[in-house]
Write a protein that holds these residues in place. Structure first.
Motif, PDB file in Angstrom:
ATOM      1  N   LEU A   1       0.622  -1.054   0.118  1.00  0.00           N
ATOM      2  CA  LEU A   1      -0.236  -0.136   0.192  1.00  0.00           C
ATOM      3  C   LEU A   1       0.773   1.192  -0.001  1.00  0.00           C
ATOM      4  CD1 LEU A   1      -2.680  -1.171   2.410  1.00  0.00           C
ATOM      5  CD2 LEU A   1      -2.910  -0.578   0.326  1.00  0.00           C
ATOM      6  N   ASP A   2       1.999   1.291   0.476  1.00  0.00           N
ATOM      7  CA  ASP A   2       2.804   2.121   1.004  1.00  0.00           C
ATOM      8  C   ASP A   2       3.433   2.721  -0.646  1.00  0.00           C
ATOM      9  OD1 ASP A   2       2.482   2.718   3.156  1.00  0.00           O
ATOM     10  OD2 ASP A   2       4.644   1.583   3.938  1.00  0.00           O
ATOM     11  N   ARG A   3       4.004   1.537  -1.537  1.00  0.00           N
ATOM     12  CA  ARG A   3       4.339   1.821  -2.855  1.00  0.00           C
ATOM     13  C   ARG A   3       3.183   2.388  -3.672  1.00  0.00           C
ATOM     14  NH1 ARG A   3       5.845  -3.648  -4.060  1.00  0.00           N
ATOM     15  NH2 ARG A   3       6.463  -4.450  -1.957  1.00  0.00           N
ATOM     16  N   LEU A   4       2.459   2.259  -3.236  1.00  0.00           N
ATOM     17  CA  LEU A   4       0.958   2.847  -4.620  1.00  0.00           C
ATOM     18  C   LEU A   4       1.521   4.871  -4.703  1.00  0.00           C
ATOM     19  CD1 LEU A   4      -2.307   1.215  -3.734  1.00  0.00           C
ATOM     20  CD2 LEU A   4      -0.670   1.061  -6.031  1.00  0.00           C
ATOM     21  N   PRO A   5       1.179   4.542  -6.127  1.00  0.00           N
ATOM     22  CA  PRO A   5       1.457   6.279  -5.884  1.00  0.00           C
ATOM     23  C   PRO A   5       0.364   7.137  -4.921  1.00  0.00           C
ATOM     24  CG  PRO A   5       1.760   5.321  -8.036  1.00  0.00           C
ATOM     25  CD  PRO A   5       1.080   4.371  -6.984  1.00  0.00           C
ATOM     26  N   ALA A   6       0.218   8.248  -4.504  1.00  0.00           N
ATOM     27  CA  ALA A   6      -0.890   9.007  -4.166  1.00  0.00           C
ATOM     28  C   ALA A   6      -2.290   8.963  -4.613  1.00  0.00           C
ATOM     29  CB  ALA A   6      -0.381   9.661  -3.831  1.00  0.00           C
ATOM     30  N   SER A   7      -2.143   9.271  -5.436  1.00  0.00           N
ATOM     31  CA  SER A   7      -3.301   9.353  -6.668  1.00  0.00           C
ATOM     32  C   SER A   7      -4.188   8.203  -6.714  1.00  0.00           C
ATOM     33  CB  SER A   7      -2.705   9.961  -8.189  1.00  0.00           C
ATOM     34  OG  SER A   7      -2.166   8.685  -8.778  1.00  0.00           O
ATOM     35  N   THR A   8      -3.047   6.602  -6.905  1.00  0.00           N
ATOM     36  CA  THR A   8      -4.022   5.328  -6.427  1.00  0.00           C
ATOM     37  C   THR A   8      -3.911   5.365  -5.435  1.00  0.00           C
ATOM     38  OG1 THR A   8      -2.351   4.820  -7.568  1.00  0.00           O
ATOM     39  CG2 THR A   8      -3.399   5.072  -9.137  1.00  0.00           C
ATOM     40  N   ALA A   9      -4.019   5.681  -4.471  1.00  0.00           N
ATOM     41  CA  ALA A   9      -3.985   5.005  -3.403  1.00  0.00           C
ATOM     42  C   ALA A   9      -4.980   5.127  -3.031  1.00  0.00           C
ATOM     43  CB  ALA A   9      -3.502   5.276  -1.881  1.00  0.00           C
ATOM     44  N   PRO A  10      -5.961   3.466  -2.135  1.00  0.00           N
ATOM     45  CA  PRO A  10      -7.473   3.807  -1.750  1.00  0.00           C
ATOM     46  C   PRO A  10      -7.115   5.449  -0.100  1.00  0.00           C
ATOM     47  CG  PRO A  10      -6.644   1.904  -1.312  1.00  0.00           C
ATOM     48  CD  PRO A  10      -5.599   3.007  -1.972  1.00  0.00           C
ATOM     49  N   THR A  11      -7.727   6.181   0.119  1.00  0.00           N
ATOM     50  CA  THR A  11      -8.358   7.071   1.064  1.00  0.00           C
ATOM     51  C   THR A  11      -9.713   5.966   2.456  1.00  0.00           C
ATOM     52  OG1 THR A  11     -10.102   8.028   0.523  1.00  0.00           O
ATOM     53  CG2 THR A  11      -7.319   7.955   0.140  1.00  0.00           C
ATOM     54  N   TRP A  12      -9.791   6.382   3.261  1.00  0.00           N
ATOM     55  CA  TRP A  12     -10.720   6.251   3.958  1.00  0.00           C
ATOM     56  C   TRP A  12     -11.645   7.512   4.521  1.00  0.00           C
ATOM     57  CZ3 TRP A  12     -12.300   1.721   6.478  1.00  0.00           C
ATOM     58  CH2 TRP A  12     -10.972   1.095   6.350  1.00  0.00           C
ATOM     59  N   ARG A  13     -12.823   7.086   3.872  1.00  0.00           N
ATOM     60  CA  ARG A  13     -13.748   8.296   4.085  1.00  0.00           C
ATOM     61  C   ARG A  13     -14.828   7.651   5.326  1.00  0.00           C
ATOM     62  NH1 ARG A  13     -14.325  10.925  -1.597  1.00  0.00           N
ATOM     63  NH2 ARG A  13     -12.478  11.399  -1.192  1.00  0.00           N
ATOM     64  N   GLU A  14     -15.455   7.923   6.535  1.00  0.00           N
ATOM     65  CA  GLU A  14     -15.928   7.786   7.107  1.00  0.00           C
ATOM     66  C   GLU A  14     -16.745   6.081   7.141  1.00  0.00           C
ATOM     67  OE1 GLU A  14     -20.221   9.712   5.540  1.00  0.00           O
ATOM     68  OE2 GLU A  14     -19.097  11.445   5.269  1.00  0.00           O
ATOM     69  N   GLY A  15     -15.190   5.895   7.165  1.00  0.00           N
ATOM     70  CA  GLY A  15     -15.298   4.175   7.843  1.00  0.00           C
ATOM     71  C   GLY A  15     -15.283   3.299   6.667  1.00  0.00           C
ATOM     72  N   VAL A  16     -15.220   3.342   5.248  1.00  0.00           N
ATOM     73  CA  VAL A  16     -15.418   3.143   4.157  1.00  0.00           C
ATOM     74  C   VAL A  16     -14.051   3.544   3.357  1.00  0.00           C
ATOM     75  CG1 VAL A  16     -16.531   2.989   1.787  1.00  0.00           C
ATOM     76  CG2 VAL A  16     -18.100   3.561   3.839  1.00  0.00           C
ATOM     77  N   ILE A  17     -13.506   2.363   2.421  1.00  0.00           N
ATOM     78  CA  ILE A  17     -12.623   2.540   1.357  1.00  0.00           C
ATOM     79  C   ILE A  17     -12.782   3.425   0.299  1.00  0.00           C
ATOM     80  CG2 ILE A  17     -10.699   1.883  -0.037  1.00  0.00           C
ATOM     81  CD1 ILE A  17     -10.549  -0.628   2.611  1.00  0.00           C
ATOM     82  N   VAL A  18     -12.271   4.416  -0.225  1.00  0.00           N
ATOM     83  CA  VAL A  18     -12.398   4.825  -1.521  1.00  0.00           C
ATOM     84  C   VAL A  18     -11.720   4.626  -2.133  1.00  0.00           C
ATOM     85  CG1 VAL A  18     -13.543   7.200  -2.432  1.00  0.00           C
ATOM     86  CG2 VAL A  18     -13.917   6.788   0.235  1.00  0.00           C
ATOM     87  N   HIS A  19     -11.683   4.635  -3.941  1.00  0.00           N
ATOM     88  CA  HIS A  19     -10.169   4.270  -4.589  1.00  0.00           C
ATOM     89  C   HIS A  19     -10.483   5.273  -5.536  1.00  0.00           C
ATOM     90  CE1 HIS A  19      -9.754   0.135  -3.353  1.00  0.00           C
ATOM     91  NE2 HIS A  19      -9.690   0.381  -3.009  1.00  0.00           N
ATOM     92  N   PRO A  20      -9.891   6.128  -6.202  1.00  0.00           N
ATOM     93  CA  PRO A  20     -10.539   6.686  -6.868  1.00  0.00           C
ATOM     94  C   PRO A  20     -10.148   6.207  -8.463  1.00  0.00           C
ATOM     95  CG  PRO A  20      -7.602   6.744  -6.495  1.00  0.00           C
ATOM     96  CD  PRO A  20      -8.361   5.645  -5.180  1.00  0.00           C
ATOM     97  N   PRO A  21     -10.991   6.924  -9.751  1.00  0.00           N
ATOM     98  CA  PRO A  21     -11.100   6.625 -10.824  1.00  0.00           C
ATOM     99  C   PRO A  21      -9.408   5.951 -11.583  1.00  0.00           C
ATOM    100  CG  PRO A  21     -11.310   8.670 -10.538  1.00  0.00           C
ATOM    101  CD  PRO A  21     -10.910   8.510  -8.803  1.00  0.00           C
ATOM    102  N   SER A  22      -9.887   4.829 -12.208  1.00  0.00           N
ATOM    103  CA  SER A  22      -8.507   4.068 -13.114  1.00  0.00           C
ATOM    104  C   SER A  22      -8.278   5.072 -13.232  1.00  0.00           C
ATOM    105  CB  SER A  22      -9.153   2.881 -13.696  1.00  0.00           C
ATOM    106  OG  SER A  22      -8.331   2.397 -14.176  1.00  0.00           O
ATOM    107  N   PRO A  23      -7.081   4.840 -14.098  1.00  0.00           N
ATOM    108  CA  PRO A  23      -5.702   6.001 -14.439  1.00  0.00           C
ATOM    109  C   PRO A  23      -6.132   5.704 -16.304  1.00  0.00           C
ATOM    110  CG  PRO A  23      -4.087   4.243 -13.503  1.00  0.00           C
ATOM    111  CD  PRO A  23      -5.513   4.201 -12.677  1.00  0.00           C
ATOM    112  N   ILE A  24      -6.439   4.694 -16.372  1.00  0.00           N
ATOM    113  CA  ILE A  24      -7.074   4.192 -17.592  1.00  0.00           C
ATOM    114  C   ILE A  24      -7.883   4.824 -18.503  1.00  0.00           C
ATOM    115  CG2 ILE A  24      -7.075   2.257 -19.142  1.00  0.00           C
ATOM    116  CD1 ILE A  24      -5.728   0.357 -17.739  1.00  0.00           C
TER     117      ILE A  24
END
Length: 168
Positions: free
Chosen positions: A42-65
């Motif tokens: 998880l630490d090796r993922l770029p900041a733009s693709t790393a999942p984030t925590w919002r209100e107890g839910v993991i949110v994934h950013p849109p795919s770079p493709i």
């Protein structure tokens, strides 16, 4: 269950079987290695693709493709929609086309008729084409006694126990 009293309740049988065959629990060091590996990935993922925590839910950013090629994704979606629409139109069109038409009655085959005279003991092959009738006399090809000579050869080959087709 070896040597024990037979257990009749299915739940108790399952529990006893689980106790007899369950795997060994992993050690604390093994769990630490697993979680360290996950954390490193998880630490090796770029900041733009790393999942984030919002209100107890993991949110994934849109795919770079998808972010780089929105037109390609839109074109693929449009192609899928158009293919489905074409399949529906084809099915509806074929059902309407077949509902109004009645199947055509098959035409009778064209066969010529004619008169053929066959004498007693004559072996004849009769062919009827669309415009003529042919009677072919096969009596000349018969051997003695009215039996075809090739039929006799076939019987001879069939009766052989070890036919030899070719030798050196």
């Amino acid at each position: 269950m070896r040597g024990d009293v037979e257990i009749r309740d299915p739940a108790d049988r399952l529990d006893a079987l689980w106790e007899a065959t369950r795997p060994v629990e992993p050690s604390a060091q093994a769990w630490d290695r697993v979680w360290a590996s996950v954390a490193d990935d998880l630490d090796r993922l770029p900041a733009s693709t790393a999942p984030t925590w919002r209100e107890g839910v993991i949110v994934h950013p849109p795919s770079p493709i998808l972010a780089r090629r929105p037109l390609a994704v839109g074109a693929a979606a449009a192609a899928v929609v158009l293919a489905q629409a074409a399949a529906i139109l084809l099915a509806v069109g074929l059902s309407w086309y077949g509902a109004d038409r009645e199947p055509a009655a098959p035409s009778p085959p064209q066969v010529a008729t004619g008169e053929v005279r066959i004498e007693e003991g004559q072996f004849v092959l009769i062919r009827s084409n669309a415009d003529t009738v042919q009677a072919i006399d096969l009596s000349a090809q018969l051997g003695t006694g009215g039996v075809d000579a090739w039929y006799l050869v076939y019987n001879l080959l069939e009766s052989m126990t070890n036919p030899l087709a070719m030798s050196e």
